[in-house]
Scaffold this motif. Structure first.
Motif, PDB file in Angstrom:
ATOM      1  N   VAL A  21      47.414 -17.648  78.378  1.00  0.00           N
ATOM      2  CA  VAL A  21      46.433 -18.592  78.924  1.00  0.00           C
ATOM      3  C   VAL A  21      45.085 -18.532  78.190  1.00  0.00           C
ATOM      4  O   VAL A  21      44.536 -17.457  77.955  1.00  0.00           O
ATOM      5  CB  VAL A  21      46.194 -18.329  80.426  1.00  0.00           C
ATOM      6  CG1 VAL A  21      45.214 -19.342  81.018  1.00  0.00           C
ATOM      7  CG2 VAL A  21      47.506 -18.363  81.196  1.00  0.00           C
ATOM      8  N   THR A  22      44.578 -19.721  77.871  1.00  0.00           N
ATOM      9  CA  THR A  22      43.231 -19.866  77.319  1.00  0.00           C
ATOM     10  C   THR A  22      42.454 -20.765  78.270  1.00  0.00           C
ATOM     11  O   THR A  22      43.012 -21.735  78.786  1.00  0.00           O
ATOM     12  CB  THR A  22      43.283 -20.536  75.922  1.00  0.00           C
ATOM     13  OG1 THR A  22      44.105 -19.738  75.071  1.00  0.00           O
ATOM     14  CG2 THR A  22      41.896 -20.668  75.310  1.00  0.00           C
ATOM     15  N   VAL A  23      41.189 -20.424  78.522  1.00  0.00           N
ATOM     16  CA  VAL A  23      40.377 -21.316  79.362  1.00  0.00           C
ATOM     17  C   VAL A  23      39.140 -21.764  78.586  1.00  0.00           C
ATOM     18  O   VAL A  23      38.605 -21.034  77.756  1.00  0.00           O
ATOM     19  CB  VAL A  23      39.942 -20.650  80.701  1.00  0.00           C
ATOM     20  CG1 VAL A  23      41.138 -20.380  81.580  1.00  0.00           C
ATOM     21  CG2 VAL A  23      39.136 -19.386  80.473  1.00  0.00           C
ATOM     22  N   TYR A  24      38.744 -22.994  78.899  1.00  0.00           N
ATOM     23  CA  TYR A  24      37.555 -23.578  78.257  1.00  0.00           C
ATOM     24  C   TYR A  24      36.661 -24.152  79.351  1.00  0.00           C
ATOM     25  O   TYR A  24      37.133 -24.814  80.269  1.00  0.00           O
ATOM     26  CB  TYR A  24      37.984 -24.705  77.303  1.00  0.00           C
ATOM     27  CG  TYR A  24      36.859 -25.603  76.867  1.00  0.00           C
ATOM     28  CD1 TYR A  24      36.078 -25.284  75.764  1.00  0.00           C
ATOM     29  CD2 TYR A  24      36.556 -26.766  77.581  1.00  0.00           C
ATOM     30  CE1 TYR A  24      35.027 -26.113  75.372  1.00  0.00           C
ATOM     31  CE2 TYR A  24      35.514 -27.596  77.201  1.00  0.00           C
ATOM     32  CZ  TYR A  24      34.764 -27.265  76.090  1.00  0.00           C
ATOM     33  OH  TYR A  24      33.721 -28.062  75.713  1.00  0.00           O
ATOM     34  N   ASP A  25      35.361 -23.876  79.251  1.00  0.00           N
ATOM     35  CA  ASP A  25      34.394 -24.487  80.165  1.00  0.00           C
ATOM     36  C   ASP A  25      33.126 -24.733  79.352  1.00  0.00           C
ATOM     37  O   ASP A  25      32.907 -24.123  78.306  1.00  0.00           O
ATOM     38  CB  ASP A  25      34.094 -23.554  81.357  1.00  0.00           C
ATOM     39  CG  ASP A  25      33.490 -24.290  82.552  1.00  0.00           C
ATOM     40  OD1 ASP A  25      34.176 -24.468  83.566  1.00  0.00           O
ATOM     41  OD2 ASP A  25      32.311 -24.710  82.451  1.00  0.00           O
ATOM     42  N   LEU A  26      32.297 -25.635  79.828  1.00  0.00           N
ATOM     43  CA  LEU A  26      31.040 -25.904  79.111  1.00  0.00           C
ATOM     44  C   LEU A  26      30.140 -24.678  79.167  1.00  0.00           C
ATOM     45  O   LEU A  26      29.353 -24.433  78.262  1.00  0.00           O
ATOM     46  CB  LEU A  26      30.307 -27.085  79.762  1.00  0.00           C
ATOM     47  CG  LEU A  26      31.045 -28.420  79.784  1.00  0.00           C
ATOM     48  CD1 LEU A  26      30.205 -29.472  80.487  1.00  0.00           C
ATOM     49  CD2 LEU A  26      31.384 -28.868  78.372  1.00  0.00           C
TER      50      LEU A  26
END
Ligand code: NAD
Length: 301
Positions: A31-36
């Motif tokens: 799992v990879t997560v991206y957020d501003l």
């Protein structure tokens, strides 16, 4: 366990994105997560744990295990890096069509052509976003509920061009994480169970917002009726009152029925910064909401 993907990316690590990422990691996905904003995964995790523990709810995956899973999740604020190896990308950004369309457009441009794109929208069918992605046949709705509070289920629905293979992979992905897949056979605003929950939410908000009842009585009745640990207003606090307002607005814009319009009293709460669990105050005050205290259901009071 049957897993249709290897690499999963979650866009937006607020209340729901964090839960989806944790559950995916727990099921063995990379799992990879991206957020501003940097650090949102850890912040949201801590907030979720505190609020769920206060309510006396035990997630079906123990917190200690989820802590370990969290450490394995790759966190980035670089979108190219986030999507480069993704087999599936799930967006869980705010419930605003313009934001979601912009995200789908960017994902369509940056993700490998074979990557499947899912939206966690609570109210919008993916057909409103699929064209922005340039790959409508690979888009679908996978709408998760508050998984860590025991609602381990998700609505799964295709858009206008979703292939049966993509829809089936969506169902397998939901099941592989220990969630029940509620398949919607043809596009429907509000999906499957969310329409049922929405009817309860709308009636509760309407009765409270128009001064007919105390919201606590609605929750007391619900908790007694269903044996749940909180009622509709407590659940709305967990969801976030701004998110609730945005979801209700989508339904209102579709129907134009005045009864569907989020009540003014809800807007006033949001304007005062009362967003529910995430701001410490909503219908109840956190971390010790009244509904979780002994005596809330005491019939002698
Ligand atoms: N809260 C719930 O209980 C719940 C339940 C089911 C579905 N949903 C749906 O999940 C979605 C997210 O809701 P939430 O409650 O987690 O919201 P949230 O406000 O808690 O989190 C949204 C996150 O998205 C990030 N974000 C904003 N714009 C972004 C962008 N362009 N790219 C990447 N990240 C961005 C924000 O920084 C924030 O961390 C919504 O569509 C909502 O309807 C929410």
């Amino acid at each position: 366990m049957d897993k249709p993907f290897k690499n999963v990316t979650v866009i937006g690590t607020g209340t729901l994105g964090t839960q989806i990422a944790l559950l995916a990691g727990n099921a063995g996905y990379d799992v990879t997560v991206y957020d501003l904003r940097k650090g949102t995964l850890g912040e949201t995790f801590a907030r979720l744990r505190a609020s769920i523990e206060t309510k006396g709810i035990k997630p079906f995956v123990p917190w200690e295990q989820l802590e370990k899973v969290k450490e394995q999740i790759r966190e980035t604020t670089d979108l190219d890096e986030a999507v480069q190896n993704a087999d599936l990308i799930v967006e869980s950004v705010p419930e605003d069509l313009k934001i979601k369309q912009a995200v789908f457009q960017e994902l369509g441009e940056k993700a490998p052509p074979e990557t499947i794109l899912a939206t966690n929208s609570s109210s919008m069918p993916v057909s409103l976003m699929e064209e922005s992605s340039g790959r409508p046949e690979k888009c679908l709705n996978t709408h998760f509920y508050v998984i860590l509070e025991g609602m381990n289920m998700a609505d799964v629905m295709g858009g206008t061009k979703t292939t049966p293979e993509v829809l089936q992979k969506g169902v397998r992905w939901v099941r592989s994480m220990g969630c029940i897949a509620l398949t919607v056979k043809k596009e429907l605003l509000g999906f499957c169970f969310n329409r049922v929950w929405r009817a309860i939410k709308r009636e509760g908000l309407w009765m409270w917002g128009n001064g007919y009842v105390d919201f606590k009585d609605v929750d007391r009745a619900w908790m007694t009726f269903t044996q749940m640990k909180m009622g509709p207003f407590g659940i709305m606090d967990s969801v976030g009152l701004d998110v609730v307002r945005d979801i209700e607005t989508v339904y209102y814009n579709e129907s134009k029925d005045p009864k569907d319009k989020p009540p003014q009293a809800l807007t006033e709460k949001i304007d005062r910064g009362e967003l529910g669990v995430k701001s410490g105050h909503g219908f109840y005050t956190y971390p010790d909401p009244e509904f979780a205290q002994p005596g809330f259901l005491d019939s002698t009071k």
